[in-house]
Design an enzyme around this catalytic site. Structure first.
Site, PDB file in Angstrom:
ATOM      1  N   HIS A 125       0.811  -1.216   0.000  1.00 56.75           N
ATOM      2  CA  HIS A 125       0.000   0.000   0.000  1.00 56.75           C
ATOM      3  C   HIS A 125       0.850   1.274   0.000  1.00 56.75           C
ATOM      4  O   HIS A 125       0.314   2.373  -0.013  1.00 56.75           O
ATOM      5  CB  HIS A 125      -0.923   0.000   1.215  1.00 56.75           C
ATOM      6  CG  HIS A 125      -0.162  -0.061   2.503  1.00 56.75           C
ATOM      7  ND1 HIS A 125       0.424  -1.205   2.957  1.00 56.75           N
ATOM      8  CD2 HIS A 125       0.136   0.890   3.408  1.00 56.75           C
ATOM      9  CE1 HIS A 125       1.040  -0.961   4.097  1.00 56.75           C
ATOM     10  NE2 HIS A 125       0.881   0.304   4.404  1.00 56.75           N
ATOM     11  N   ASP A 300      -5.384  -2.596  -2.686  1.00 57.46           N
ATOM     12  CA  ASP A 300      -4.113  -1.882  -2.565  1.00 57.46           C
ATOM     13  C   ASP A 300      -3.207  -2.262  -3.739  1.00 57.46           C
ATOM     14  O   ASP A 300      -3.618  -2.995  -4.645  1.00 57.46           O
ATOM     15  CB  ASP A 300      -3.450  -2.157  -1.213  1.00 57.46           C
ATOM     16  CG  ASP A 300      -2.950  -3.586  -1.081  1.00 57.46           C
ATOM     17  OD1 ASP A 300      -3.475  -4.460  -1.802  1.00 57.46           O
ATOM     18  OD2 ASP A 300      -2.037  -3.831  -0.270  1.00 57.46           O
ATOM     19  N   ASP A 302      -0.717  -4.302  -4.321  1.00 60.48           N
ATOM     20  CA  ASP A 302      -0.462  -5.707  -4.672  1.00 60.48           C
ATOM     21  C   ASP A 302      -1.720  -6.567  -4.549  1.00 60.48           C
ATOM     22  O   ASP A 302      -1.642  -7.798  -4.601  1.00 60.48           O
ATOM     23  CB  ASP A 302       0.678  -6.278  -3.833  1.00 60.48           C
ATOM     24  CG  ASP A 302       0.383  -6.296  -2.340  1.00 60.48           C
ATOM     25  OD1 ASP A 302      -0.427  -5.456  -1.882  1.00 60.48           O
ATOM     26  OD2 ASP A 302       0.951  -7.136  -1.620  1.00 60.48           O
ATOM     27  N   ASP A 304      -3.742  -7.496  -2.232  1.00 56.09           N
ATOM     28  CA  ASP A 304      -4.108  -8.412  -1.139  1.00 56.09           C
ATOM     29  C   ASP A 304      -5.069  -7.745  -0.149  1.00 56.09           C
ATOM     30  O   ASP A 304      -5.657  -8.414   0.692  1.00 56.09           O
ATOM     31  CB  ASP A 304      -2.870  -8.982  -0.423  1.00 56.09           C
ATOM     32  CG  ASP A 304      -1.941  -7.915   0.114  1.00 56.09           C
ATOM     33  OD1 ASP A 304      -2.184  -6.719  -0.139  1.00 56.09           O
ATOM     34  OD2 ASP A 304      -0.951  -8.294   0.782  1.00 56.09           O
ATOM     35  N   LYS A 400      -3.542 -12.822   2.266  1.00 60.08           N
ATOM     36  CA  LYS A 400      -4.853 -12.210   2.194  1.00 60.08           C
ATOM     37  C   LYS A 400      -5.155 -11.935   0.718  1.00 60.08           C
ATOM     38  O   LYS A 400      -4.240 -11.858  -0.092  1.00 60.08           O
ATOM     39  CB  LYS A 400      -4.909 -10.936   3.040  1.00 60.08           C
ATOM     40  CG  LYS A 400      -3.824  -9.902   2.781  1.00 60.08           C
ATOM     41  CD  LYS A 400      -3.888  -8.827   3.852  1.00 60.08           C
ATOM     42  CE  LYS A 400      -2.940  -7.672   3.594  1.00 60.08           C
ATOM     43  NZ  LYS A 400      -1.608  -7.881   4.172  1.00 60.08           N
TER      44      LYS A 400
HETATM   45  C1  VG1 Z   1       0.416  -3.302   8.109  1.00 58.24           C
HETATM   46  C2  VG1 Z   1      -0.879  -3.788   8.720  1.00 58.24           C
HETATM   47  C3  VG1 Z   1      -0.874  -5.297   8.849  1.00 58.24           C
HETATM   48  C4  VG1 Z   1      -0.583  -5.924   7.465  1.00 58.24           C
HETATM   49  C5  VG1 Z   1       0.707  -5.349   6.917  1.00 58.24           C
HETATM   50  C6  VG1 Z   1       1.012  -5.843   5.526  1.00 58.24           C
HETATM   51  O1  VG1 Z   1       1.484  -3.609   8.962  1.00 58.24           O
HETATM   52  O2  VG1 Z   1      -1.089  -3.206   9.975  1.00 58.24           O
HETATM   53  O3  VG1 Z   1      -2.095  -5.728   9.361  1.00 58.24           O
HETATM   54  O4  VG1 Z   1      -0.478  -7.319   7.570  1.00 58.24           O
HETATM   55  O5  VG1 Z   1       0.623  -3.933   6.864  1.00 58.24           O
HETATM   56  O6  VG1 Z   1      -0.006  -5.535   4.631  1.00 58.24           O
HETATM   57  P1  VG1 Z   1       2.138  -2.529   9.963  1.00 58.24           P
HETATM   58  O7  VG1 Z   1       3.286  -3.245  10.605  1.00 58.24           O
HETATM   59  O8  VG1 Z   1       2.523  -1.368   9.118  1.00 58.24           O
HETATM   60  O9  VG1 Z   1       1.052  -2.170  10.918  1.00 58.24           O
HETATM   61  V1  VG1 Z   1       0.388  -5.152   3.057  1.00 58.24           V
HETATM   62  O10 VG1 Z   1      -1.036  -5.175   2.142  1.00 58.24           O
HETATM   63  O11 VG1 Z   1       1.183  -3.705   3.272  1.00 58.24           O
HETATM   64  O12 VG1 Z   1       1.421  -6.345   2.577  1.00 58.24           O
HETATM   65 CO    CO Z   2      -0.798  -5.319   0.204  1.00 57.43          CO
END
Ligand code: VG1
Ligand code: CO
Length: 582
Positions: A125, A300, A302, A304, A400
């Site tokens: 994202h 987002d 990618d 997921d 996801k």
């Molecule tokens: C964030 C979210 C988490 C998710 C991760 C990866 O992590 O809070 O729930 O699994 O992003 O999602 P963090 O450590 O920034 O809170 V993705 O779609 O960026 O791969």
């Molecule tokens: Co993602």
């Protein structure tokens, strides 16, 4: 045939190549430093058993962000030099994160080969472009993100690396057209196989959902649909699945052409960044020119993540997973024999807990990050899981899955409306409010303070931990701030013991648990590329169905006031407002 040699290139370690919540994410300019990506990829190969790597098939692709194409070529060469026999690449280097997971698990190559693992090129994202973020993560043989044991090994290798293997004489490979190119290396043939980004994924989705039922819903003149890929890779899948397979109108797709810089936006599906969709659905400040569609969703970069919207209605991700779990049996053929169990990440609201309790399902609470669901799914303990951060999925893969979540919602809507005839359509809002009526409502919000000074963020967290040891102090402060709020009965740092491999993950978020089940959680993000992001999660449960219709900001105002007071947010960070509220 082109013949190549393997050469050893000397290098020096780079600081900070520690994978975060979901891989290594840094500015593109950091990745562009000579040897930077090379070091990380070699460190990964060195962390894997060499007999598994030799002769293996590895997937390399991503969300198409800026610099991905260069990265694909670099990784192909390092893979060839490390004895990989085949590299699988999605056409144009594009594969969504869930599609990669599906391909590792399901795809059988022309020679009967299966993939051993994957390098996914994405910062998810986070924005893209020459001055924005790039990212890489490794997924293992089960299709899921590398577990901490492996990422720790990779990180430790990056700190001592002195050389990596690459090739001489291996040209850049054309990844724009489907087909196999064969080269000759020291160990024999080396192949790069470019294939359709969508084929395997579509096949899998058809085994999970009733496409005919969804088609009928989309064709119902009372129903209308809108999907925003925010210029991420989801657009490729949306065109194939929603338009080609399910008959949605081409005009129902917004921003579905992948762009290297995501059109300059944040490819993050929430109410702040998915502006166009939010406006179209009637949730913006200015009302849209046309009547909003009945259903809207976004992904987002990618693909997921997912955001689900009804007409002028937002579904919180924590509610979404609970509603999918509650409605899965009946609406979704894949779940016709029931759910094995459900799971959520710790900061996700307890809406799923209530469903699990009522339906007598196994239930698990894991730390933030999809990797923690993998073991549960592999052990057959969990079918549906989700995170408050717009992540929802099931055990059909080990990531996801943004498109899956949309299909799950469309399936529920199709099922609820199968006998609608001339009657009024059951809407997204109806489904959510009915759910609250049965299970109660978890008012929920998340405040993100992005790009805060890293030191200040650390100090704030340390202060909160200290505060946890003096609950009477905390409760005194609460009484002074909002006498209407119940007291904190427990405060801790979340620690998780994996029930399958018994590994322990500590310091997974600071929790304040209130007498009435309300919660405040503080965490530092592990996906940012500069500074620190503080996440504050606020939740309150309302079981009384006559009180579930309040505006969420009103219901949560007292807890928000307490969270800001307790943490001295403004004092530590200088911020009077969060960057994003979801
Ligand atoms: C964030 C979210 C988490 C998710 C991760 C990866 O992590 O809070 O729930 O699994 O992003 O999602 P963090 O450590 O920034 O809170 V993705 O779609 O960026 O791969
Ligand atoms: Co993602």
């Amino acid at each position: 045939m082109v013949v190549f040699k393997v050469v050893t290139q000397n290098t020096k370690p780079f600081d900070g190549q520690k994978p975060g919540t979901s891989g290594l994410r840094k500015k593109v300019t950091v990745f562009q430093q000579e040897h930077y990506l090379h070091n990380f990829v070699q460190a990964t190969f060195n962390a894997l058993p060499s007999d598994k790597v030799k002769g293996s098939t590895i997937v390399v692709s991503g969300d198409g962000r800026y610099w991905s194409k260069d990265a694909v070529q670099i990784i192909i060469k390092i893979a060839a030099a490390n004895g990989v026999k085949k590299v699988w690449v999605g056409q144009d280097g594009l594969l969504s994160t869930p599609a990669v997971s599906c391909i590792i698990r399901d795809r059988v190559g022309p020679d009967g080969e299966k993939a051993y693992g994957a390098f996914i090129l994405t910062a998810s994202h986070n924005p893209g472009g020459p001055h924005e973020d790039f990212g890489i993560k490794y997924n293992a043989e089960n299709g899921g993100p590398a577990l901490e044991g492996l990422t720790d090994k990779i990180y430790s290798n990056t700190k001592t690396i002195s050389a990596y293997l690459t090739t001489e004489g291996l040209p850049d490979v054309d990844i724009s057209s489907i087909g196999t190119t064969t080269f000759e290396g020291p160990d024999g043939a080396f192949e790069v196989d470019v294939f359709s980004a969508t084929e395997d994924n579509v096949k899998l989705m058809k085994t999970i959902f009733d496409f005919e039922a969804i088609k009928e819903l989309l064709a119902n003149p009372k129903f209308s649909f809108c999907y925003d890929a925010l210029h991420g890779v989801a657009g490729v899948y949306a065109k194939q699945i929603f338009v080609e397979e399910l008959g949605a109108k081409e005009s129902s797709l917004l921003n579905c052409t992948p762009l290297e810089d995501f059109g300059g936006g944040h490819p993050d599906p929430n109410l702040t960044y998915a502006k166009e969709l939010v406006h179209t659905m009637g949730l913006g400040k200015v009302p849209p020119a046309n009547e909003p569609p009945e259903f809207g969703a976004a992904a987002d970069g990618d693909a997921d993540r997912n955001m689900i919207l009804g007409k002028r209605f937002f579904v919180t991700p924590s509610d979404s997973v609970a509603i999918i779990a509650a409605n899965a049996v009946g609406s979704i053929p894949y779940f016709s024999t029931g759910l094995k169990g459900v799971a959520r990440s710790m900061p996700t609201s307890a809406a799923l807990d209530v469903v699990a309790n009522k339906l007598e399902l196994k239930f698990f609470e894991v730390p933030t990050g999809w990797k923690f669901f993998g073991n549960l799914m592999d052990a057959g303990l969990c079918s549906v899981c989700g995170e408050e951060s717009f992540g929802t999925g099931s055990d059909h893969i080990r990531e996801k899955d943004g498109i899956w979540a949309v299909l799950a919602w469309l399936s529920i809507l199709a099922y609820r409306n199968k006998d609608v005839g001339d009657g009024k359509l059951v809407t997204v809002e109806d489904i959510v409010t009915q759910h609250w009526g049965i299970y109660g409502r978890h008012y929920y919000t998340r405040y993100d303070y992005e790009n805060v000074d890293a030191d200040a963020a650390k100090k704030l967290m340390a202060y909160l931990v200290e505060l946890q040891s003096t609950l009477p102090e905390v409760n005194k402060l609460i009484k002074e701030t909002r006498p209407d709020v119940e007291e904190v009965v427990e405060a801790d740092e979340f620690e998780y013991k994996d029930p399958v491999d018994h590994s322990v993950s500590s310091h997974q978020g600071i929790r304040f648990l209130f007498k009435d089940g309300s919660r405040l959680v503080f965490r530092l993000s592990g996906t940012g590329s500069v500074g620190a992001t503080i996440r504050l999660y606020i939740e309150q449960y309302e079981a009384d169905s006559s009180k579930t219709g309040k505006a969420s900001q009103d219901a949560l105002a007292p807890l928000v006031a307490i969270a800001l007071k307790l943490s001295k947010m403004e004092e530590f960070t200088g911020r009077s407002e969060p960057t994003v509220i979801t």
